[in-house]
Design a protein around this motif. Structure first.
Motif, short mmCIF file in Angstrom:
data_model
loop_
_atom_site.label_atom_id
_atom_site.label_comp_id
_atom_site.label_asym_id
_atom_site.label_seq_id
_atom_site.Cartn_x
_atom_site.Cartn_y
_atom_site.Cartn_z
N GLN A 152 0.83 -1.19 0.00
CA GLN A 152 0.00 0.00 0.00
C GLN A 152 0.88 1.25 0.00
O GLN A 152 2.04 1.20 0.39
N ILE A 153 0.28 2.36 -0.43
CA ILE A 153 1.02 3.61 -0.54
C ILE A 153 0.96 4.39 0.77
O ILE A 153 -0.12 4.57 1.35
N GLU A 154 2.12 4.84 1.22
CA GLU A 154 2.20 5.71 2.39
C GLU A 154 2.63 7.11 1.97
O GLU A 154 3.16 7.30 0.87
N LEU A 155 2.41 8.07 2.84
CA LEU A 155 2.85 9.45 2.64
C LEU A 155 4.10 9.66 3.47
O LEU A 155 4.05 9.58 4.71
N VAL A 156 5.23 9.90 2.82
CA VAL A 156 6.49 10.11 3.51
C VAL A 156 6.79 11.61 3.47
O VAL A 156 6.89 12.20 2.39
N VAL A 157 6.92 12.21 4.65
CA VAL A 157 7.02 13.66 4.77
C VAL A 157 8.36 14.04 5.39
O VAL A 157 8.75 13.48 6.42
N GLY A 158 9.06 14.98 4.74
CA GLY A 158 10.23 15.60 5.34
C GLY A 158 9.87 17.01 5.78
O GLY A 158 9.34 17.79 4.99
N ARG A 159 10.14 17.34 7.02
CA ARG A 159 9.69 18.63 7.56
C ARG A 159 10.75 19.26 8.44
O ARG A 159 11.80 18.67 8.72
N ALA A 160 10.46 20.48 8.87
CA ALA A 160 11.30 21.17 9.85
C ALA A 160 10.68 21.01 11.23
O ALA A 160 9.48 20.73 11.37
N VAL A 161 11.51 21.15 12.28
CA VAL A 161 10.97 21.08 13.64
C VAL A 161 10.00 22.24 13.84
O VAL A 161 10.17 23.35 13.30
N GLY A 162 8.97 21.99 14.62
CA GLY A 162 7.98 23.01 14.90
C GLY A 162 8.31 23.80 16.14
O GLY A 162 9.32 23.57 16.83
N SER A 163 7.45 24.77 16.43
CA SER A 163 7.63 25.62 17.61
C SER A 163 7.62 24.77 18.87
O SER A 163 6.72 23.95 19.09
N GLY A 164 8.66 24.94 19.68
CA GLY A 164 8.75 24.22 20.93
C GLY A 164 9.35 22.83 20.83
O GLY A 164 9.54 22.16 21.85
N GLU A 165 9.65 22.35 19.61
CA GLU A 165 10.24 21.03 19.45
C GLU A 165 11.76 21.10 19.53
O GLU A 165 12.36 22.13 19.21
N THR A 166 12.39 20.02 19.93
CA THR A 166 13.84 19.97 20.10
C THR A 166 14.50 19.30 18.90
O THR A 166 14.15 18.16 18.56
N PRO A 167 15.41 19.99 18.22
CA PRO A 167 16.12 19.36 17.09
C PRO A 167 16.82 18.08 17.53
O PRO A 167 17.43 18.02 18.60
N GLY A 168 16.76 17.07 16.72
CA GLY A 168 17.37 15.78 17.04
C GLY A 168 16.47 14.88 17.85
O GLY A 168 16.78 13.70 18.03
N GLU A 169 15.36 15.41 18.35
CA GLU A 169 14.40 14.60 19.10
C GLU A 169 13.05 14.54 18.41
O GLU A 169 12.39 13.51 18.43
N ALA A 170 12.65 15.64 17.80
CA ALA A 170 11.37 15.66 17.09
C ALA A 170 11.48 14.92 15.77
O ALA A 170 12.53 14.97 15.10
N GLY A 171 10.43 14.22 15.39
CA GLY A 171 10.45 13.45 14.15
C GLY A 171 10.34 14.33 12.93
O GLY A 171 9.25 14.80 12.59
#
Length: 767
Positions: free
Chosen positions: A76-95
């Motif tokens: 089945q087809i999935e949606l694979v998303v590359g994004r930036a960290v959001g407000s309040g998220e920690t780089p290296g920890e947020a997906g």
């Protein structure tokens, strides 16, 4: 130069920064997926008169990249998303890599995520390990290239992490080596294009190309329509470069400098089975280019009027035609029509028996707002003697939006497989320019009193060599193919002249010339019986039959004794009164081996005398034909032999169709690259394929090619020993220098001649 229309806009989808098209819901048609700087992932159904909103999800950070693919290999087809960290998220920890699916509830639900630094520049999903399962490629803001794997339980693991010298702005793939496993391509901020091969849980950098400015976009496709991949590259200075996959590396093939390019995609947009290049520019345009004879030619343009943030190409409307989707700054998503004028389709009824008729139909749709008249074409098939087709000639006159069909009667003569070649339809447009569209190849299998027909691109139809019946794995799908091999230099030049030049005087004459060219390429069939046909049997039989030649010992690590003896002979003159183009035998010769070992370049060098790394075909030609002369030791004069040299695709995906072309082969040249050991170790499978497909052992020469290159990986003595242990002759060559190129064909011609004479003598004695 036309301007494709804007088909529709999605007013609520503004400042779209990422776009993808695919069958997310599993209903058999594609949906449109978008992502924005606002971090909202949206899904639309554009397969109806009004756009239907399906679902959305706030991913928590700006969306920079989307791919729709089977990420967890569950079908089945999935949606694979590359994004930036959001407000309040920690780089290296947020997906920053997130995978979603469309749930039966109508919601987008997250299956898993993986943390990669502050943001992900690009995601890409394909098989780069060769295990026939997809991996997720990720470019990270920490200047890393990562390969992630997701299992059917949606667990995400890091397969490998590779540290780059600088930020990978864009990621793509291209089969550079020609081994049917894609290599990873990264475009980097440090002004480099880097090529990586995945081997044993590691990423090996195999090539670095320095460019004048940072690489901001890459895409791969078959722009020339000859089964090889080209790589399109956009650099920050607004230039476009096209690199060609030649000799196991990327060579610069064409470029346009300072044309305001921002991003590009490579897809087929006009039913001619050659990809076009779609370019978004900094001056708010979408430009369409084709690649003809190494030149990038702009064929259409659309003025968007706003800053372009993203582009994508896909069939969002579910009508079998691809559109261009464009995201613009502070404006709605726009969907632009492709370059289609007419679309051909060829269908065949599903059941028949040998000796009875199959019902076929060729339908042509005019999807433009203008009449298209004088559309002509012809049906070609292979093997010619396995089927009758009526009518062969096709002609259509179409009003705007009109479709017409012609019924075709196909009568199989014997059981086996027939390939209906690409049906090429041609016409002249209002400017007097010759246009063409083609259908894919179609495979028809008549077996056990029934027939199965399907497109050769994806049909699970077994193709068996004829007339020898060799079982083929029925689960093996065809790969995409538009003919095999090549024509001679003069034919290619004529094709370019006919199909790529504006016609101003007599369009009908030009179309007739183009049809004559197709007759040369597709219509000159050689049946099994005619492959060794003799022009003058009486004269031939009057000559002495060659006996086994005793060759003085020649000690050489690079070639067999018989090859050294034949190469050392003094050439002889033809028999007095013989016409310059006279020949006694026509032999079909196969040139086989792994992809990118130099098969096409070798034969092109033999036919034209020119080393042309930028080899290209125009409309998928079949084979090269050349007259050669042998000088047998027991004859006073030379003997003319005409060779029909077939170059077949070496990649694995062409295996099912490739077997068909062995029929009637009288000799084989099997080629490997002396700098690539894998191409040597894989020779045994090529020998097995040849023996099974031909149905018997025919004369074979093993050739080690590319001896001009350094870093040799296969010693001459080892290769010679292997070949002679198998009963083959061995020699080496360089298509670049020309060393050994002509000799391999001349030697094989003499060996085939000896075998043919023996066969004639045996037939004579049995009468």
């Amino acid at each position: 130069m036309g301007s494709p229309k804007v088909l529709f806009e999605i007013e609520d989808d503004k400042s779209t920064s990422a776009i993808a098209v695919g069958d997310v819901t599993g209903n058999g048609v594609s949906e449109l997926c978008t992502g924005g700087r606002d971090g909202v992932l949206r899904l639309y159904d554009a397969n109806r008169s009004e756009i239907a909103f399906l679902a959305q999800h706030d991913v928590g950070g700006s969306i920079l990249s989307i791919k729709l693919a089977d990420a967890n290999n569950d079908g089945q087809i999935e949606l694979v998303v590359g994004r930036a960290v959001g407000s309040g998220e920690t780089p290296g920890e947020a997906g920053t890599v997130q995978i979603y699916r469309y749930a039966p509830s109508g919601q987008l639900e997250m299956l898993g995520e993986f943390a990669v630094d502050r943001f992900v520049t690009s995601v890409y999903v394909t098989d780069v390990t060769g295990d026939e399962k997809n991996e997720i490629l990720v470019g990270g803001s920490d200047s890393t290239l990562r390969i992630l794997q997701m299992d059917s339980d949606n667990n995400i693991t890091q397969f490998v992490k590779h540290q780059l010298d600088d930020l990978p702005i864009t990621i793509g793939t291209c089969d550079v080596i020609g081994d049917e496993i894609e290599e990873i391509v990264t475009g980097n901020r440090d002004r480099t294009l880097r090529i990586f091969k995945v081997r044993d849980h590691s990423v090996e950098q195999i090539e670095v190309i320095e460019l004048p400015s940072p690489v901001i976009s890459v895409a791969a496709g078959d722009i020339l329509g000859d089964r090889k991949m080209e790589l399109g590259v956009v650099t920050h200075d607004g230039s476009i470069r096209v690199f060609r996959n030649e000799e196991s590396k990327l060579d610069l093939f064409s470029k346009l400098e300072n044309v305001n390019a921002l991003s590009l995609r490579i897809e087929e947009l006009n039913a001619d089975h050659m990809d076009e290049i779609v370019v978004a520019t900094s001056d708010f345009k979408i430009n369409f280019y084709s690649l003809q004879m190494a030149d990038l030619n702009q064929i259409a343009s659309v003025d968007i009027g706003k800053k372009i943030l993203s582009i994508n190409v896909g069939d969002a409307g579910g009508d079998g035609r691809k559109e261009v989707q464009v995201g613009v700054s502070d404006g709605p998503l726009k969907v632009i029509e492709g370059l289609y004028k007419i679309i051909p389709a060829f269908e065949i009824s599903s059941e028949a028996k040998a000796g009875t008729d199959l019902r076929g139909k060729i339908t042509v749709y005019n999807v433009s707002d203008e009449p298209v008249t004088g559309v002509s074409g012809k049906i070609y098939w292979f093997p010619k003697d396995h089927m009758d087709v009526d009518p062969q000639q096709l002609r259509f006159d179409l009003a705007p939006g009109e479709s017409k069909a012609i019924d075709v009667q196909l009568t199989p003569r014997i059981e086996g497989t027939v390939i209906i070649r690409p049906i090429v339809l041609m016409w002249t447009d209002a400017a007097g320019q010759v246009k063409q569209v083609t259908t894919p190849e179609t495979a028809i299998l008549v077996e056990g009193g029934a027939a199965v027909a399907a497109p050769a691109a994806d049909a699970p139809v077994p193709v068996e060599p004829s007339p020898i019946e060799i079982p083929i794995d029925e689960t093996t799908p065809f790969g995409s193919i538009v003919g095999t091999g090549f024509s001679d230099e003069a034919t290619r030049d004529k094709a370019a002249e006919i199909l790529q030049t504006t016609v101003t005087d007599d369009a009908a004459e030009s179309l007739k010339a183009a049809e004559d060219l197709l007759d040369q390429l597709f219509g000159a069939e050689m049946t099994t019986e005619s492959m060794a046909e003799i022009d003058d049997i009486a004269a031939l039989m009057a000559e002495p039959t060659p006996e086994e030649t005793t060759v003085a010992a020649v000690v050489s690590d690079t070639e067999s004794q018989l090859i050294a003896e034949i190469r050392g002979r003094r050439p002889k003159a033809p028999r007095p009164g013989t016409a310059p183009d006279a020949y006694q035998f026509l032999f079909k010769t196969m040139v086989i081996g792994e992809g990118a070992v130099g098969k096409t370049t070798l034969v092109n060098r033999y036919v034209t005398g020119i080393f042309e790394r930028d080899y290209k075909t125009t409309i998928g030609s079949q084979f090269a034909v050349k007259l050669t002369h042998i000088s047998p030791p027991d004859s006073e004069y030379s003997t003319g032999i005409k060779l029909q040299a077939w170059d077949v695709a070496g990649q694995a995906r062409f295996k099912a169709v490739r077997k068909m072309y062995y029929s009637g082969a009288a000799g084989i040249i099997i080629v490997f690259d002396v700098t690539r050991r894998r191409s040597f170790t894989e020779l045994v499978k090529w020998v097995e394929e040849a023996d099974e497909s031909v149905g018997s052992r025919v004369p074979m020469i093993c050739v080690g090619n590319k001896t001009d290159l350094p870093d040799r990986a296969v010693p001459s003595d080892e290769a010679k020993r292997w070949a002679e242990d198998k009963g083959f002759l061995y020699m080496e060559s360089s298509a670049k220098t020309g060393e050994g190129v002509g000799d391999m064909f001349t030697v094989l011609a003499e060996v085939m001649w000896i075998e043919a004479r023996k066969s004639q003598e045996e037939k004579k004695r049995s009468i």
